[in-house]
Structure formats: C-alpha cells, structure tokens
Write a protein that holds these residues in place. Sequence first.
Motif, PDB file in Angstrom:
ATOM      1  N   VAL A 156       0.971  -1.236  -0.156  1.00  0.00           N
ATOM      2  CA  VAL A 156       0.089  -0.039  -0.097  1.00  0.00           C
ATOM      3  C   VAL A 156       0.699   1.187  -0.006  1.00  0.00           C
ATOM      4  CG1 VAL A 156      -1.783  -1.142   1.074  1.00  0.00           C
ATOM      5  CG2 VAL A 156      -0.172   0.022   2.460  1.00  0.00           C
ATOM      6  N   ASN A 157       0.358   2.274  -0.463  1.00  0.00           N
ATOM      7  CA  ASN A 157       1.245   3.441  -0.361  1.00  0.00           C
ATOM      8  C   ASN A 157       0.584   4.296   0.947  1.00  0.00           C
ATOM      9  OD1 ASN A 157      -1.535   4.586  -0.565  1.00  0.00           O
ATOM     10  ND2 ASN A 157      -1.101   5.496  -2.933  1.00  0.00           N
ATOM     11  N   ALA A 158       1.096   5.642   1.047  1.00  0.00           N
ATOM     12  CA  ALA A 158       0.795   6.190   2.265  1.00  0.00           C
ATOM     13  C   ALA A 158      -0.668   6.598   2.354  1.00  0.00           C
ATOM     14  CB  ALA A 158       1.501   7.557   2.324  1.00  0.00           C
ATOM     15  N   ASN A 159      -1.624   6.628   1.593  1.00  0.00           N
ATOM     16  CA  ASN A 159      -2.927   6.659   1.460  1.00  0.00           C
ATOM     17  C   ASN A 159      -3.695   5.319   1.805  1.00  0.00           C
ATOM     18  OD1 ASN A 159      -2.508   9.364   0.679  1.00  0.00           O
ATOM     19  ND2 ASN A 159      -2.404   8.955  -1.288  1.00  0.00           N
ATOM     20  N   MET A 160      -2.865   4.283   2.115  1.00  0.00           N
ATOM     21  CA  MET A 160      -3.413   2.964   2.409  1.00  0.00           C
ATOM     22  C   MET A 160      -4.201   2.457   1.095  1.00  0.00           C
ATOM     23  SD  MET A 160      -2.511   2.953   5.186  1.00  0.00           S
ATOM     24  CE  MET A 160      -2.641   1.369   5.448  1.00  0.00           C
ATOM     25  N   GLN A 161      -3.851   3.112  -0.048  1.00  0.00           N
ATOM     26  CA  GLN A 161      -3.981   2.357  -1.180  1.00  0.00           C
ATOM     27  C   GLN A 161      -3.385   1.232  -1.783  1.00  0.00           C
ATOM     28  OE1 GLN A 161      -4.026   6.325  -3.240  1.00  0.00           O
ATOM     29  NE2 GLN A 161      -5.945   5.791  -4.269  1.00  0.00           N
ATOM     30  N   THR A 162      -3.943   0.078  -2.395  1.00  0.00           N
ATOM     31  CA  THR A 162      -3.090  -0.816  -3.116  1.00  0.00           C
ATOM     32  C   THR A 162      -2.660  -0.053  -4.577  1.00  0.00           C
ATOM     33  OG1 THR A 162      -5.051  -1.932  -4.065  1.00  0.00           O
ATOM     34  CG2 THR A 162      -4.301  -2.585  -1.952  1.00  0.00           C
ATOM     35  N   ASN A 163      -2.026  -1.029  -5.576  1.00  0.00           N
ATOM     36  CA  ASN A 163      -2.000  -0.573  -6.835  1.00  0.00           C
ATOM     37  C   ASN A 163      -3.243  -0.264  -7.584  1.00  0.00           C
ATOM     38  OD1 ASN A 163      -1.801  -3.392  -6.506  1.00  0.00           O
ATOM     39  ND2 ASN A 163      -1.901  -3.374  -8.715  1.00  0.00           N
ATOM     40  N   GLN A 164      -4.422  -0.760  -6.889  1.00  0.00           N
ATOM     41  CA  GLN A 164      -5.686  -0.359  -7.418  1.00  0.00           C
ATOM     42  C   GLN A 164      -6.326   0.564  -6.728  1.00  0.00           C
ATOM     43  OE1 GLN A 164      -6.890  -1.750 -10.131  1.00  0.00           O
ATOM     44  NE2 GLN A 164      -6.261  -3.887 -10.674  1.00  0.00           N
TER      45      GLN A 164
END
Length: 474
Positions: free
Chosen positions: A299-307
């Motif tokens: 995940v990125n810093a925004n708690m998003q996966t690559n989707q």
Amino acid sequence: MSLEESTHFDLVVIGGGSAGYAAARTAHAAGLRTAVVDGARELGGLCILRGCMPSKALIESAERNLTLRRAAEFGLKLRHEGIDLAFIQQRKRRLVAEFASYRQGQLEDGRFTLLRGSTSFEDAHHLRLQSASGSKLLSASSIVIATGSVPQIPKGIEGLETCGYWGSDQVLDAAALPKRIAVLGAGAIALEMAHYLEAMGCAVHLFARSGRLLSSLDPECGQSVARSMEKRGIALHLGAFPQRIEKTATGKSLHWHDGNQPQSLEVDEILLATGRQPATDGLNLERAGLHTEGAGLVVNANMQTNQPHIFAAGDVCSPLAVVHVAITQGEIAARNAARLLQSPKEDLEPWINHLPLLGIFCHPQVASVGATPAQLSQQGVDFISASYPFDDHGKSLVMGETEGFVKILARRSDGRILGASCVGPAATELIHEMVLAMHLGASVQQIAGMPHYHPTLSEIWTYPAEECAEAVAT
C-alpha cells in the motif's frame, strides 16, 4: 438490507476486526452504503478473540502469582495452594465473551450490512461470497481489505510438523500446561508467553535465532529483559534455534548446534511464537491484479493498493501489527474511499506513523516510543540520551520492582524528545508520559520542569530529562 435487495455497495470491508470495524463505522459516518464480510466462526477479530485480550487476561493471573511467590519479601505469611488453571481459563473466556459480544453488537446494529462467510476476488470490483446459504456475487465501488494476520511457521526445522507444536491458540486455551516447554521466538509474543508459562510453574527454555531479545528496539531493552528472565530461571538460548525435532517416549527432543557443538534438550511441548504474517490466503488477490510483498499487500501512504479504489488496513499490510495502528489505518482507508467517491479531486489523507509505539506485557514490562539510537544515528541526527535505573528509584524500591530503566533521546539543539524506552514496573503505562510529550512536541526541559508527585513511578522520567536538559546546546 439483504443481498436479494442489492448486491452493490459503495464500500465492502473484508474482515470485522479492529481495522475492519473502524473502516466500516467511518464509512457509514461518511454516508457510504457499506458492507462488512466476516468469515470467522466468531465475530470479534484477532485482538479480542485470540490476541490482546485473552493473553492479557492470562498474564494478569501470572502477575498475581508472581506476587504471591514473593510474599515473604514483604513480611507476609501465606499458604499457596497452587494454580486453578480451569478457573483462570473460565475467567478469560468470560472476559473475552463480554468483549466479543460488544463488538458483535456494534457489527449488527444496522449501520451497515454484515455478511457472514468467506470471500474472494472475482475481479477488481467484484467479490464472491461463500456462506451457509450458498454463493453470491457482490459488487463494490471501493473495497477495504482488513483480514488481519495468522501465525508464521518457521521453515527449516526438520520434524516440526511430524512432532507437532503449540501455536498461540493452543497456549491461550490450554486446559493443562506442560512441565517443560520450549518457546521459539524473541519478540513480544514469545516474551509474554514465556513470562506467563514460567509464572504458572512451567520450566521454560526460550530459543532466539538472533543473539539478543527484541532486536528492533534499543539493545538495552533486550539486555535488561534477558537478565530478568534468567534470574527467574527461564533458560535463554540466544543465537540458537532448533534444526531438528524428534519424538521421544516422554516428550519431544530438540537438536541444534551451539557453535560447532551439537546440543539437545527434551521438553514436553514446543510453542511457536515466531511472529505473524498477513492473512491473504484464499482471497485470490491476483484476480484483482493486486501487488503483494510476501503474503502482505503493498500500500501507499494513503492505504491504497496498486488498484486505487482498493485499500488495505491493519496487519494485512502494516509493518506494525498493533491495534491502535490498525484502527487508524482503517479510518484513513474509509475516509479516502469516501473522498474518491464523493470528492475525487480532493487530496487523500496519508497515514504517517509519527510515533511508533510498542508495549510488551512480560515481566518486567517493556515499552518504547519514537526513534531508537540506531535509527537516529543512521539519520545523522545529533542527539543526546540519558537513562535512569529503577533500582535507584524510591517508589520502585518500595514496591520491590527494581529491574529495568527509563531512557530518553532528545535533539541536542533544542531538547525536543525524539524517543524513549522503559523496561520496568508498569512500563506500558509509564510510556504514555513520553507519548504525550512527543505528541505535543515537548522538550526535556519541559519534562524536567513539570511537577511530579513523590513518591511515584512516573517521577523517574525527571532524572534522565534533567540530565538531557543540562546537555542541550545553548
């Protein structure tokens, strides 16, 4: 609302534990049509059912037994008639049931749809729900994966599966305890369970691959705990780990090498406490095109996966498998999902771990917040540090709890507190003075000048604070 009425949701949360529930209630508050899918036999999540709460209930009994064992030190005469493990387990189950019932009520109070069953991805926007009533398809504009973690099984130990072992579930539910037990691990779970088992009367051998305990913390923390454990009679095998296990007529025999010398030990049981790993088996993440690192979601810093519309929170993606982090991540994931749906041009909210915080309920307790000396050195930060031992502190001497120390790290230029450690009585409570100070950006000068009641455990922080304050650059 039922699936027959609608199979589409603004947000589907997979998992009803700490992170999942936090995400669901936050999404509901943001106006999202939300569903929670939970396939566990019982509702409540890892912390309530098989982690924090049951372990701390057992450890509380262990603490009381240690006090009884030391009664003569305080001039008390008593006849200790032993341990009623059945009663201890009954108390634990009652407490866990109360916690779980409350969480179940929260999940079933109608704010969102609760779906019982396992689920897996069909594609990036569709999930297959398998429940007692059959198979159904769910569609979602956004998804939060909060499936938690499972015990990590160490590799390369010949005979481990054949001989069998205990995991955390078995030790927490044990109706009888072994006389001799080997605990494999050097982290929080291993130390807490070694403490519990020894206090309950087991002969404990603890094996750690590394040469020290608690390798992620300030080395003084592990060293202090190791000394205390050895004084209690817990045998530490640091830098050693079983390579082979065999069944014997009376138990299990562990074999390893200490340098070039073969070693062996016979015990009645083996407890694996080598950590946990993200629980992603069966989710079919590849069908959604999700990237993983090992078993965990990236995940990125925004708690998003690559989707971008699929988020993750808690143990399934976090480097810190602790409840307060899981809750915060779940809330952020849900708020960001709402932003994507309701205000797509609005910036998303990042999770920033300003204050890494850890507490370990062994004896003495261990707690840490912020940076370690090694981390500050690697970052090139000019810092000062000072520590003070509990064996020279009035209240801890009165209590007979003299193991351990407190330590403060501060920026040399202005005294701002950058990190702190505590090993000793009530360390998991005492650390929060430093958490508050760091949260508010306080300096060692302010801690040194703050009134502390005497005699209390808390006033021990004033001694390293005063020493650091004297060294602050002027």
